[in-house]
Motif scaffolding. Structure first.
Motif, PDB file in Angstrom:
ATOM      1  N   TRP A  55       0.849  -1.184   0.000  1.00  0.00           N
ATOM      2  CA  TRP A  55       0.000   0.000   0.000  1.00  0.00           C
ATOM      3  C   TRP A  55       0.891   1.243   0.000  1.00  0.00           C
ATOM      4  O   TRP A  55       1.969   1.226   0.599  1.00  0.00           O
ATOM      5  N   SER A  56       0.427   2.333  -0.594  1.00  0.00           N
ATOM      6  CA  SER A  56       1.109   3.610  -0.421  1.00  0.00           C
ATOM      7  C   SER A  56       0.778   4.104   0.989  1.00  0.00           C
ATOM      8  O   SER A  56      -0.223   3.691   1.579  1.00  0.00           O
ATOM      9  N   PRO A  57       1.608   4.987   1.570  1.00  0.00           N
ATOM     10  CA  PRO A  57       1.391   5.411   2.959  1.00  0.00           C
ATOM     11  C   PRO A  57       0.015   6.032   3.231  1.00  0.00           C
ATOM     12  O   PRO A  57      -0.525   5.873   4.318  1.00  0.00           O
ATOM     13  N   ARG A  58      -0.562   6.720   2.260  1.00  0.00           N
ATOM     14  CA  ARG A  58      -1.880   7.350   2.451  1.00  0.00           C
ATOM     15  C   ARG A  58      -3.033   6.490   1.929  1.00  0.00           C
ATOM     16  O   ARG A  58      -4.154   6.968   1.828  1.00  0.00           O
ATOM     17  N   GLU A  59      -2.730   5.249   1.551  1.00  0.00           N
ATOM     18  CA  GLU A  59      -3.728   4.290   1.070  1.00  0.00           C
ATOM     19  C   GLU A  59      -4.338   4.690  -0.271  1.00  0.00           C
ATOM     20  O   GLU A  59      -5.375   4.179  -0.661  1.00  0.00           O
ATOM     21  N   SER A  60      -3.707   5.588  -0.998  1.00  0.00           N
ATOM     22  CA  SER A  60      -4.241   6.040  -2.288  1.00  0.00           C
ATOM     23  C   SER A  60      -3.947   5.055  -3.408  1.00  0.00           C
ATOM     24  O   SER A  60      -4.653   5.027  -4.414  1.00  0.00           O
ATOM     25  N   TYR A  61      -2.880   4.266  -3.232  1.00  0.00           N
ATOM     26  CA  TYR A  61      -2.440   3.363  -4.287  1.00  0.00           C
ATOM     27  C   TYR A  61      -2.050   2.001  -3.725  1.00  0.00           C
ATOM     28  O   TYR A  61      -1.612   1.891  -2.584  1.00  0.00           O
ATOM     29  N   LEU A  62      -2.202   0.987  -4.583  1.00  0.00           N
ATOM     30  CA  LEU A  62      -1.660  -0.341  -4.336  1.00  0.00           C
ATOM     31  C   LEU A  62      -0.598  -0.576  -5.395  1.00  0.00           C
ATOM     32  O   LEU A  62      -0.810  -0.263  -6.571  1.00  0.00           O
ATOM     33  N   ILE A  63       0.530  -1.098  -4.988  1.00  0.00           N
ATOM     34  CA  ILE A  63       1.634  -1.382  -5.902  1.00  0.00           C
ATOM     35  C   ILE A  63       1.861  -2.888  -5.892  1.00  0.00           C
ATOM     36  O   ILE A  63       2.059  -3.480  -4.825  1.00  0.00           O
ATOM     37  N   GLY A  64       1.800  -3.491  -7.064  1.00  0.00           N
ATOM     38  CA  GLY A  64       1.959  -4.938  -7.148  1.00  0.00           C
ATOM     39  C   GLY A  64       3.007  -5.333  -8.160  1.00  0.00           C
ATOM     40  O   GLY A  64       3.055  -4.796  -9.262  1.00  0.00           O
ATOM     41  N   CYS A  65       3.871  -6.265  -7.782  1.00  0.00           N
ATOM     42  CA  CYS A  65       4.876  -6.813  -8.693  1.00  0.00           C
ATOM     43  C   CYS A  65       4.295  -8.080  -9.316  1.00  0.00           C
ATOM     44  O   CYS A  65       3.941  -9.021  -8.613  1.00  0.00           O
ATOM     45  N   GLU A  66       4.206  -8.069 -10.640  1.00  0.00           N
ATOM     46  CA  GLU A  66       3.608  -9.166 -11.385  1.00  0.00           C
ATOM     47  C   GLU A  66       4.687  -9.952 -12.114  1.00  0.00           C
ATOM     48  O   GLU A  66       5.515  -9.379 -12.809  1.00  0.00           O
ATOM     49  N   LYS A  67       4.678 -11.258 -11.941  1.00  0.00           N
ATOM     50  CA  LYS A  67       5.612 -12.112 -12.678  1.00  0.00           C
ATOM     51  C   LYS A  67       5.129 -12.230 -14.115  1.00  0.00           C
ATOM     52  O   LYS A  67       3.964 -12.512 -14.356  1.00  0.00           O
ATOM     53  N   ASN A  68       6.021 -12.013 -15.053  1.00  0.00           N
ATOM     54  CA  ASN A  68       5.690 -12.144 -16.464  1.00  0.00           C
ATOM     55  C   ASN A  68       5.902 -13.612 -16.854  1.00  0.00           C
ATOM     56  O   ASN A  68       7.030 -14.074 -16.956  1.00  0.00           O
ATOM     57  N   ILE A  69       4.815 -14.316 -17.050  1.00  0.00           N
ATOM     58  CA  ILE A  69       4.884 -15.756 -17.326  1.00  0.00           C
ATOM     59  C   ILE A  69       5.523 -16.038 -18.688  1.00  0.00           C
ATOM     60  O   ILE A  69       6.295 -16.967 -18.843  1.00  0.00           O
ATOM     61  N   GLN A  70       5.235 -15.195 -19.687  1.00  0.00           N
ATOM     62  CA  GLN A  70       5.803 -15.395 -21.023  1.00  0.00           C
ATOM     63  C   GLN A  70       7.306 -15.133 -21.056  1.00  0.00           C
ATOM     64  O   GLN A  70       8.036 -15.755 -21.796  1.00  0.00           O
ATOM     65  N   ASN A  71       7.768 -14.179 -20.269  1.00  0.00           N
ATOM     66  CA  ASN A  71       9.188 -13.823 -20.244  1.00  0.00           C
ATOM     67  C   ASN A  71       9.629 -13.679 -18.792  1.00  0.00           C
ATOM     68  O   ASN A  71       9.501 -12.608 -18.201  1.00  0.00           O
ATOM     69  N   PRO A  72      10.163 -14.742 -18.175  1.00  0.00           N
ATOM     70  CA  PRO A  72      10.539 -14.706 -16.759  1.00  0.00           C
ATOM     71  C   PRO A  72      11.601 -13.669 -16.408  1.00  0.00           C
ATOM     72  O   PRO A  72      11.750 -13.303 -15.254  1.00  0.00           O
ATOM     73  N   ASN A  73      12.354 -13.167 -17.397  1.00  0.00           N
ATOM     74  CA  ASN A  73      13.376 -12.163 -17.121  1.00  0.00           C
ATOM     75  C   ASN A  73      12.813 -10.743 -17.127  1.00  0.00           C
ATOM     76  O   ASN A  73      13.534  -9.793 -16.857  1.00  0.00           O
ATOM     77  N   LYS A  74      11.540 -10.588 -17.437  1.00  0.00           N
ATOM     78  CA  LYS A  74      10.918  -9.268 -17.512  1.00  0.00           C
ATOM     79  C   LYS A  74       9.670  -9.268 -16.641  1.00  0.00           C
ATOM     80  O   LYS A  74       8.704  -9.951 -16.935  1.00  0.00           O
ATOM     81  N   ASN A  75       9.706  -8.533 -15.549  1.00  0.00           N
ATOM     82  CA  ASN A  75       8.571  -8.452 -14.640  1.00  0.00           C
ATOM     83  C   ASN A  75       7.880  -7.102 -14.787  1.00  0.00           C
ATOM     84  O   ASN A  75       8.413  -6.180 -15.383  1.00  0.00           O
TER      85      ASN A  75
END
Length: 93
Positions: A55-75
């Motif tokens: 979460w961002s400190p003020r709860e305005s945003y969610l930040i998510g790291c997504e695994k790129n299934i097609q290209n594991p070297n690029k997230n």
């Protein structure tokens, strides 16, 4: 009585840092944001493969790291606003 939704395949769960009222849950389908006081789903983000969520400190945003299934070297780093779960920015890394 009304019960909170259940997510048996949940891998990550984080409460919002400012109010503690919202709970973001990551499972195989994506991100589910729950209002724990109202016991209802606020929104769902269809984005499988989220490996990390903050979460961002003020709860305005969610930040998510997504695994790129097609290209594991690029997230992908996703930034969603938290009123409706709208994608604001997407970064390759």
């Amino acid at each position: 009585s009304v019960r909170l939704p259940q997510y048996p395949t949940a891998e990550i769960a984080k409460f919002s840092p400012k109010s503690g009222r919202l709970l973001a849950i990551v499972d195989k389908e994506g991100v589910h944001v729950i209002d724990v006081n109202e016991k209802k789903i606020v929104f769902k983000i269809d984005c499988p493969g989220i490996a990390s969520l903050e979460w961002s400190p003020r709860e305005s945003y969610l930040i998510g790291c997504e695994k790129n299934i097609q290209n594991p070297n690029k997230n992908i780093l996703n930034v969603w606003e938290t009123t409706k779960g709208t994608l604001v920015r997407k970064f390759d890394w």
